[in-house]
Design a protein around this motif. Sequence first.
Motif, mmCIF file in Angstrom:
data_model
loop_
_atom_site.group_PDB
_atom_site.id
_atom_site.type_symbol
_atom_site.label_atom_id
_atom_site.label_comp_id
_atom_site.label_asym_id
_atom_site.label_seq_id
_atom_site.Cartn_x
_atom_site.Cartn_y
_atom_site.Cartn_z
ATOM 1 N N PRO A 62 -0.362 3.927 -4.579
ATOM 2 C CA PRO A 62 -0.533 3.051 -3.415
ATOM 3 C C PRO A 62 -0.885 1.638 -3.887
ATOM 4 O O PRO A 62 -1.568 1.483 -4.908
ATOM 5 C CB PRO A 62 -1.708 3.690 -2.664
ATOM 6 N N PHE B 95 -10.222 4.625 -3.143
ATOM 7 C CA PHE B 95 -8.778 4.425 -3.304
ATOM 8 C C PHE B 95 -8.265 4.929 -4.656
ATOM 9 O O PHE B 95 -7.223 5.581 -4.726
ATOM 10 C CB PHE B 95 -8.511 2.923 -3.187
ATOM 11 N N GLY C 78 6.193 2.482 -0.631
ATOM 12 C CA GLY C 78 6.724 1.403 0.198
ATOM 13 C C GLY C 78 8.089 0.980 -0.297
ATOM 14 O O GLY C 78 8.700 1.694 -1.111
ATOM 15 N N PRO C 79 8.563 -0.175 0.142
ATOM 16 C CA PRO C 79 9.931 -0.598 -0.179
ATOM 17 C C PRO C 79 10.134 -1.055 -1.621
ATOM 18 O O PRO C 79 11.263 -1.216 -2.056
ATOM 19 C CB PRO C 79 10.149 -1.788 0.782
ATOM 20 N N ILE D 239 4.396 9.368 0.975
ATOM 21 C CA ILE D 239 3.154 9.291 1.752
ATOM 22 C C ILE D 239 2.741 7.827 1.881
ATOM 23 O O ILE D 239 2.681 7.096 0.889
ATOM 24 C CB ILE D 239 2.017 10.097 1.080
ATOM 25 N N GLY E 194 -2.113 -1.581 -12.170
ATOM 26 C CA GLY E 194 -1.908 -2.944 -12.639
ATOM 27 C C GLY E 194 -2.580 -3.145 -13.994
ATOM 28 O O GLY E 194 -3.264 -2.241 -14.515
ATOM 29 N N ARG F 135 0.575 5.054 5.172
ATOM 30 C CA ARG F 135 -0.186 5.116 6.433
ATOM 31 C C ARG F 135 0.657 4.820 7.664
ATOM 32 O O ARG F 135 0.464 5.400 8.716
ATOM 33 C CB ARG F 135 -1.344 4.114 6.385
ATOM 34 N N ASP F 136 1.581 3.866 7.540
ATOM 35 C CA ASP F 136 2.258 3.338 8.725
ATOM 36 C C ASP F 136 3.532 4.141 9.037
ATOM 37 O O ASP F 136 4.513 4.078 8.286
ATOM 38 C CB ASP F 136 2.606 1.859 8.469
ATOM 39 N N GLY G 228 0.915 -8.037 -14.725
ATOM 40 C CA GLY G 228 1.637 -9.013 -13.906
ATOM 41 C C GLY G 228 2.188 -8.358 -12.655
ATOM 42 O O GLY G 228 1.873 -7.211 -12.333
ATOM 43 N N ALA G 229 3.044 -9.119 -11.966
ATOM 44 C CA ALA G 229 3.570 -8.643 -10.679
ATOM 45 C C ALA G 229 4.878 -7.877 -10.862
ATOM 46 O O ALA G 229 5.599 -8.085 -11.834
ATOM 47 C CB ALA G 229 3.809 -9.832 -9.758
ATOM 48 N N ILE G 230 5.157 -7.004 -9.894
ATOM 49 C CA ILE G 230 6.483 -6.380 -9.816
ATOM 50 C C ILE G 230 7.424 -7.431 -9.221
ATOM 51 O O ILE G 230 7.147 -7.977 -8.154
ATOM 52 C CB ILE G 230 6.444 -5.117 -8.929
ATOM 53 N N HIS H 277 -5.637 -2.761 -1.931
ATOM 54 C CA HIS H 277 -5.911 -3.749 -0.876
ATOM 55 C C HIS H 277 -6.423 -5.041 -1.524
ATOM 56 O O HIS H 277 -7.115 -5.010 -2.535
ATOM 57 C CB HIS H 277 -6.962 -3.200 0.085
ATOM 58 N N PHE I 48 -9.967 1.180 -11.524
ATOM 59 C CA PHE I 48 -8.830 1.591 -12.363
ATOM 60 C C PHE I 48 -9.323 2.178 -13.686
ATOM 61 O O PHE I 48 -8.695 3.080 -14.248
ATOM 62 C CB PHE I 48 -7.917 0.404 -12.682
ATOM 63 N N VAL J 106 -4.930 7.280 1.812
ATOM 64 C CA VAL J 106 -5.471 7.874 0.575
ATOM 65 C C VAL J 106 -6.994 7.768 0.519
ATOM 66 O O VAL J 106 -7.639 8.460 -0.265
ATOM 67 C CB VAL J 106 -4.861 7.247 -0.700
ATOM 68 N N ARG K 129 6.972 2.052 9.444
ATOM 69 C CA ARG K 129 7.553 1.577 8.164
ATOM 70 C C ARG K 129 8.060 2.758 7.332
ATOM 71 O O ARG K 129 9.117 2.676 6.704
ATOM 72 C CB ARG K 129 6.485 0.813 7.357
ATOM 73 N N VAL L 297 0.066 5.068 -11.574
ATOM 74 C CA VAL L 297 0.606 3.719 -11.773
ATOM 75 C C VAL L 297 -0.488 2.711 -11.458
ATOM 76 O O VAL L 297 -1.122 2.790 -10.389
ATOM 77 C CB VAL L 297 1.834 3.470 -10.868
#
Length: 221
Positions: free
Chosen positions: A86, A110, A10-11, A31, A139, A33-34, A184-186, A89, A156, A59, A37, A137
């Motif tokens: 990915p 997943f 994704g972005p 790769i 979390g 789904r959308d 943590g978050a990106i 969710h 995971f 996936v 995008r 990759v």
Amino acid sequence: MSSIAIVGAGPGLGAAVARRFGREGYDVALIARDRTRLDELVDGLAAEGITVRGFTADVRRPQELTKALEEIAATLGPVEVLQYSPVPHRDFMRPVLDTGHRDLVGPVEFSVYGPVAAVRQVLPGMRRLGRGTILLVNGGTAAVPHPDRAGTSIAFAAESAYGHLLHERLAGEGIHVAQLVIPGAIVPGHARRDPAVLARSLWGMHQDRHGFRHYADDLDS
Ligand SMILES: NC(=O)c1ccc[n+]([C@@H]2O[C@H](COP(=O)([O-])OP(=O)(O)OC[C@H]3O[C@@H](n4cnc5c(N)ncnc54)[C@H](OP(=O)(O)O)[C@@H]3O)[C@@H](O)[C@H]2O)c1
């Protein structure tokens, strides 16, 4: 020409890794789904001068994922670098006592069936090339399970075990398997968790080729 397939792109991190490897001369396959995008992402990266193509697959549907990777190899040649990243969710992240066995189907599809299907699809090509890199990759729950995120924590852990086994089994064949854990978050602009900084780490892991697990930041981040 070398190529990287980014499974779940994704972005954020996906685009940053596409830029990093693209700048190094890699052909890039994304790769997700959308289709809409994905097309936007591909157009933006292509405008920056990167050789990039988009392929749709979920996936959680191993046959779709396998078919997309087959198309990538037919279009760009054998995948030399596979990144599995990915974004999980939200509904995989329930408290442990609210998590029944059916709630684990999604996380396991997943984070376990997906990587296994992807690896088995690209491995023969890597073996023929005599080189390859597989980057997982995850979390922070890959390293420290979180009581409110049971699905990802459990799945995971299984993905990490699979990766670790591959790391040991494939090292002698010139195929390096490594995992980047991002606690943590990106966060764009963050010193250690900005997408471009993480992409640089992944590039470094691909180049340096030592060790399985790498941490993007301190575990209590
Ligand atoms: N974002 C964070 O704060 C964070 C924190 C720690 C670790 N991470 C790790 O970083 C990686 C993601 O980076 P990012 O968050 O910057 O994401 P990203 O690269 O911007 O986007 C990831 C893409 O994954 C795709 N995806 C989700 N479910 C999918 C599925 N079932 N099949 C195929 N593609 C799917 C989505 O596209 P579609 O919806 O089009 O399929 C999404 O655009 C993951 O490995 C994640 O574990 C992220």
